[in-house]
Motif scaffolding. Structure first.
Motif, PDB file in Angstrom:
ATOM      1  N   THR A 187       0.774  -1.226   0.034  1.00 48.95           N
ATOM      2  CA  THR A 187       0.068   0.028   0.118  1.00 48.95           C
ATOM      3  C   THR A 187       0.876   1.389   0.073  1.00 48.95           C
ATOM      4  O   THR A 187       2.066   1.261   0.270  1.00 48.95           O
ATOM      5  N   ARG A 188       0.313   2.453  -0.393  1.00 54.17           N
ATOM      6  CA  ARG A 188       0.975   3.667  -0.427  1.00 54.17           C
ATOM      7  C   ARG A 188       0.085   4.549   0.704  1.00 54.17           C
ATOM      8  O   ARG A 188      -0.788   5.046   0.642  1.00 54.17           O
ATOM      9  N   ASP A 189       0.590   4.483   2.042  1.00 57.50           N
ATOM     10  CA  ASP A 189       0.002   4.925   3.126  1.00 57.50           C
ATOM     11  C   ASP A 189       0.569   6.594   3.480  1.00 57.50           C
ATOM     12  O   ASP A 189       1.750   6.501   3.587  1.00 57.50           O
TER      13      ASP A 189
ATOM     14  N   PRO B 132      -2.806   0.239  -3.943  1.00 58.09           N
ATOM     15  CA  PRO B 132      -3.709   1.207  -3.244  1.00 58.09           C
ATOM     16  C   PRO B 132      -3.044   2.390  -2.803  1.00 58.09           C
ATOM     17  O   PRO B 132      -1.896   2.190  -1.924  1.00 58.09           O
ATOM     18  N   PHE B 133      -3.528   3.532  -2.760  1.00 55.87           N
ATOM     19  CA  PHE B 133      -3.142   4.770  -2.024  1.00 55.87           C
ATOM     20  C   PHE B 133      -4.268   4.997  -0.973  1.00 55.87           C
ATOM     21  O   PHE B 133      -5.262   5.038  -1.112  1.00 55.87           O
TER      22      PHE B 133
ATOM     23  N   VAL C 256      -9.216   6.368   3.710  1.00 57.63           N
ATOM     24  CA  VAL C 256      -9.539   6.769   2.306  1.00 57.63           C
ATOM     25  C   VAL C 256      -8.833   5.979   1.113  1.00 57.63           C
ATOM     26  O   VAL C 256      -7.766   6.175   1.284  1.00 57.63           O
ATOM     27  N   GLU C 257      -9.381   5.096   0.557  1.00 62.28           N
ATOM     28  CA  GLU C 257      -8.732   4.249  -0.253  1.00 62.28           C
ATOM     29  C   GLU C 257      -8.751   4.385  -1.830  1.00 62.28           C
ATOM     30  O   GLU C 257      -9.867   4.377  -2.269  1.00 62.28           O
ATOM     31  N   VAL C 258      -7.721   4.543  -2.577  1.00 61.53           N
ATOM     32  CA  VAL C 258      -7.992   4.830  -4.172  1.00 61.53           C
ATOM     33  C   VAL C 258      -6.867   4.179  -4.670  1.00 61.53           C
ATOM     34  O   VAL C 258      -5.896   3.817  -3.998  1.00 61.53           O
ATOM     35  N   LEU C 259      -7.063   3.992  -6.200  1.00 64.08           N
ATOM     36  CA  LEU C 259      -6.101   3.425  -6.879  1.00 64.08           C
ATOM     37  C   LEU C 259      -5.330   4.764  -7.767  1.00 64.08           C
ATOM     38  O   LEU C 259      -4.050   4.768  -8.084  1.00 64.08           O
TER      39      LEU C 259
END
Length: 235
Positions: free
Chosen positions: A63-65, A82-83, A92-95
């Motif tokens: 992940t990109r946290d 996922p970001f 809040v999770e997005v690609l």
């Protein structure tokens, strides 16, 4: 209006291996200022006044946290990884998409505004997916989650130097302007909580903002010891 900006370029010499401990950077923005950060994956983050972000020098893993306190607009670089934006109330999770997150320490609510793409919001054991021109809000006291239709591009103009407020209580408007202009505003007025206000405020023109507040809320104001005092009009 140009932002001050930090960029991080990811290259083979700087990439962390799995054996390395993750190194983090953090940026804190004072009242009255804005800043832009370009992360190692190419994601651009616009930080609003009184905001803090913590992020890895280089992303690694599944992940990109990042962690946010305050308000930021994210233009996320597309990736299969996922970001995730972590706040005290939600994830809040997005690609890859563009969206606005506001989660201030003392705010009555926290929110996500989606400009394009789609996002998944995880909060209080619930998962919600919102669409462009929708705003998801969480009431911190009642713990209610609501989704409303908004003009997302207008409400995120703050990143371009224009603050647009819609259906704010007087207290909410004053709090937003304190942060936006970097001034201390003391409110002694008795404007009812039921009254709602709209406004559009440029960064440089605080005098016009004060006049607009006074006229719309039917209050008076004065400057004392460098502070803006708002009070009821004398009868």
């Amino acid at each position: 209006m140009n932002h001050r900006e930090i960029s991080y370029a990811e290259n083979e010499q700087l990439k962390q291996t799995k054996k390395d401990s993750v190194r983090y950077n953090s940026v804190t923005i004072p009242a009255g200022e804005r800043f832009a950060v370009v992360l190692s994956d190419g994601t651009k983050v616009y930080l609003n006044s009184n905001s803090y972000i913590r992020y890895p020098v280089n992303f690694s893993g599944d992940t990109r946290d990042v962690t946010l306190v305050g308000r930021a607009y994210f233009d996320v670089a597309k990736s299969k990884i996922p970001f995730i934006v972590n706040t005290s109330d939600m994830k809040v999770e997005v690609l890859g998409t563009s969206f606005d997150v506001e989660s201030r320490k003392n705010g009555k609510s926290t929110s996500v505004i989606l400009v394009e793409g789609s996002v998944k919001v995880l909060a209080d054991g619930q998962s919600r997916i919102i669409s462009p021109d929708e705003k998801l809000s969480i009431d911190r006291f009642k713990r209610n989650i609501s989704v409303t239709s908004v003009d997302a591009k207008t409400l995120t103009l703050w990143k371009d130097g224009v603050l647009v407020l819609r259906d704010n209580t007087f207290d909410e408007m004053i709090e937003a302007l304190c942060s936006w202009y970097g001034v201390e505003i003391i409110d002694f007025s008795s404007v009812p909580e039921t009254e709602k206000f709209n406004g559009r405020f440029d960064r440089e023109n605080i005098a016009t903002a004060v006049e607009t507040i006074a006229l719309s809320a039917k209050v008076g104001y004065r400057i004392e010891d460098g502070k803006l005092i708002i009070e009821d009009l004398k009868k």
